[in-house]
Design a protein around this motif. Structure first.
Motif, short mmCIF file in Angstrom:
data_model
loop_
_atom_site.label_atom_id
_atom_site.label_comp_id
_atom_site.label_asym_id
_atom_site.label_seq_id
_atom_site.Cartn_x
_atom_site.Cartn_y
_atom_site.Cartn_z
N ARG A 47 0.83 -1.21 0.00
CA ARG A 47 0.00 0.00 0.00
C ARG A 47 0.86 1.25 0.00
N SER A 66 -1.30 -5.13 -5.65
CA SER A 66 -1.75 -3.88 -5.03
C SER A 66 -2.92 -4.17 -4.10
N ASP A 68 -4.76 -2.06 -2.67
CA ASP A 68 -5.88 -1.19 -3.01
C ASP A 68 -6.66 -1.78 -4.20
N GLN A 71 -9.45 -4.47 -3.84
CA GLN A 71 -10.81 -4.15 -3.41
C GLN A 71 -11.75 -3.98 -4.60
N ARG A 366 -12.23 4.81 -7.48
CA ARG A 366 -10.98 4.81 -6.70
C ARG A 366 -10.47 6.22 -6.50
N ARG A 370 -9.72 7.99 -3.01
CA ARG A 370 -8.40 8.59 -2.73
C ARG A 370 -8.57 10.04 -2.27
N ARG A 373 -9.67 10.18 1.25
CA ARG A 373 -8.55 9.92 2.17
C ARG A 373 -7.67 11.14 2.31
N SER A 380 -2.03 5.36 4.37
CA SER A 380 -2.12 3.90 4.49
C SER A 380 -0.79 3.25 4.13
N GLY A 400 -14.18 -1.07 -1.00
CA GLY A 400 -13.59 -0.07 -0.14
C GLY A 400 -14.47 0.36 1.02
N ARG A 423 -3.98 1.06 7.74
CA ARG A 423 -3.18 0.25 6.83
C ARG A 423 -3.55 -1.23 6.93
N GLU A 488 -11.08 3.13 5.23
CA GLU A 488 -9.97 3.88 5.83
C GLU A 488 -10.48 4.95 6.80
#
Ligand code: CLF
Ligand code: SF4
Length: 509
Positions: A47, A66, A68, A71, A366, A370, A373, A380, A400, A423, A488
């Motif tokens: 990550r 990956s 991420d 997911q 995604r 992002r 986040r 992460s 996610g 994480r 997250e």
């Protein structure tokens, strides 16, 4: 077997960052300042940010490379390679190759042409399927004609699918040119040792150039060939992952050295997987009582491989030990939906445009996640790990989100949680970690197993939990939180609240 999971958050739009869901933990404090507690100078795990844009592009939609991507994107395997050229003591040859599969699983064999028909069918049904892997049921490179015929057909007819290969590495140096000519960008090699003294406890024999080798000689040949193949591939810029089976008392103390060595040879990722061992699997280790590691032992070893005073290696933490005919997101198995009757005798047009549209939608989702986040300043990976973190378990159907009912979760995703930090460090399968009578009595309920599985977690986050499991979690000191939220965001919020001095700290890696 896991319940089917959802693929896209498009039907379940994440709430705006400023609008906490009812019942969600306290919001994050504004602008949490990183305390720099991570001992690793490089990105922590898969990550962590990847600086090289070419590598970042290669892993962007590969669910294994990956965390991420896993997911959102699915993989599938085609079981075209029946034979093997070595023997591992954790393998029963009646079943799939245990290097990327759990023992006791049998996949039905396909010809290359049948495999092509199946891939086209699945690609039209599961447009999120981005990667096609060959991982057995034996060793792909012990079956080169079948394996490369399959890959040739797929490269010709399915241009947007990433091709992936997993091998024990014995024949790898012989096929490096073939692999690169075909444009195979991802290769996994299972390397359980670099010391033949350790190897002779894992490999009773190796068949090489028409001769069967045993004892230390067998492991020496295997190790030399694995490392030569790895180096040749990384020299050609093929992204390599190394899988290692953690076998307590056999190679557990040796795997940090393996990690250091393969990192030095350019491997991108190390995936330390637990030995799955039970007498009914009919393996040497199963029948001689060699046990698999607990999730906590596995995590401790992964942490050591990753740490600065270990190997500083990029670790994969979300492997599910798929079967050789796995289909779907990691952690789910939709193979039964795609039996022979589903794809043989049908002509499926390859819907490249439809697939591209779906992938574009995923990338929009995604990007939104992002952005959330970033707005919330949640990291992460990298160097922003706070001094104090706790483990938090998450029940999710994917996309996610914390969106799974506690009682329907067949696995939990384990996060390190702290102020501004979330994480993924492990996935735990409720059934997989029931390691047999020595650890859990036959009468132990699923709830009891789950409590034991999550015993080192400070909280479990799920969309809903019934009164009985809530009570059991409370009794075990695990806070049950009902929340429907970006993972997250929910994890970091729980971490900010729980990672205080009163809580037991996770061992710092
Ligand atoms: Fe398959 Fe392996 Fe390629 Fe992935 S699986 S060949 S790299 S596409 Fe992935 Fe499955 Fe773990 Fe393997 S989760 S067992 S690491
Ligand atoms: Fe079994 Fe795979 Fe080992 Fe071959 S390489 S013996 S199929 S686990």
């Amino acid at each position: 077997m896991s319940a089917q999971r959802v693929y896209l958050p498009l039907t379940e739009s994440p709430p705006a960052p400023s609008a906490p869901m009812p019942g969600s933990p306290a919001p994050l404090p504004p602008a949490a300042s990183p305390a720099g507690g991570c001992k690793s100078k490089r990105g922590c795990g898969s990550r962590g940010p990847v600086a090289d844009p070419q590598i970042a592009e290669k892993i962007a939609n590969h669910p294994c490379y990956s965390a991420d991507a896993h997911q959102y994107y699915a993989r599938m395997h085609v079981a075209v390679a029946p034979s093997c050229n070595i023997q591992c003591n954790y393998c029963n040859r009646k079943f799939d190759c245990s290097n990327e599969s759990r023992p006791g699983v049998t996949s039905s064999l396909l010809t290359p042409e049948e495999a092509l028909a199946k891939v086209k069918h699945v690609a039209s049904e599961i447009k999120q399927m981005s990667v096609l892997g060959i991982a057995g049921p034996g060793d792909p490179l012990a079956n080169p004609r079948r394996t490369f015929r399959t890959l040739d057909l797929l490269a010709r007819d399915c241009p947007d699918i990433t091709l992936c290969l997993s091998t024990n590495g014995l024949r790898l140096p012989d096929y490096v040119d073939r692999i690169t000519d075909l444009g195979i960008g991802h290769v996994t090699i299972t390397i359980n040792m670099i010391d033949p003294e350790v190897g002779e406890r894992i490999y009773p024999w190796v068949a090489f150039h028409g001769k069967r080798y045993t004892g230390r000689d067998a492991s020496k040949i295997l190790s030399e060939r694995q490392l030569a193949g790895l180096q040749a591939l990384t020299d050609r810029k093929v992204l390599c992952k190394v899988n290692s089976v953690m076998i307590p008392g056999v190679n557990d103390d040796h795997l940090v050295e393996v990690s250091r060595t393969v990192k030095g040879m350019g491997a991108f990722l190390h995936n330390v997987m637990p030995l799955v061992s039970a007498p009914e699997h009919g393996t040497v280790f199963g029948m001689t009582g060699v046990r698999g590691p607990t999730p906590q032992e596995l995590k401790a070893l992964q942490d050591r491989c990753e740490a600065d005073d270990g190997a500083e290696m990029n670790m994969m933490r979300h492997c599910r030990q798929c079967r050789a005919d796995a289909v779907g997101l990691l952690g789910e198995d939709r193979g039964e939906e795609f039996g022979r009757q589903a794809f043989l005798g049908t002509q499926v047009a390859y819907d490249l445009e439809g697939r591209q549209r779906t992938h574009a939608e995923i990338e929009r989702s995604r990007a939104a996640a992002r952005a959330s986040r970033e707005t919330l300043r949640i990291e992460s990976g990298g160097t922003g790990r706070p001094e104090r973190v706790v483990l938090v378990a998450v029940a999710t159907k994917g996309s996610g989100m914390v969106n799974q009912h506690f009682g329907r979760a067949t696995e939990f995703w384990i996060y390190e949680a702290g102020d501004g930090w979330a994480r993924l460090v492990q996935t735990r399968d409720v059934a997989r970690y029931c390691a047999g009578p020595s650890e859990c009595g036959e009468q132990e309920s699923v709830l009891d197993k789950t409590v034991r599985l999550l015993s080192d977690c400070a909280a479990v986050l799920c969309s809903k939990i019934g009164p009985q499991p809530r009570e059991a979690m409370d009794a075990a000191g695990i806070e049950a939180v009902e929340v429907y939220e970006l993972i997250e965001k929910a994890v970091a919020a729980a971490g900010a609240r729980l990672a205080g001095p009163a809580r037991a700290e996770v061992a710092q890696s």
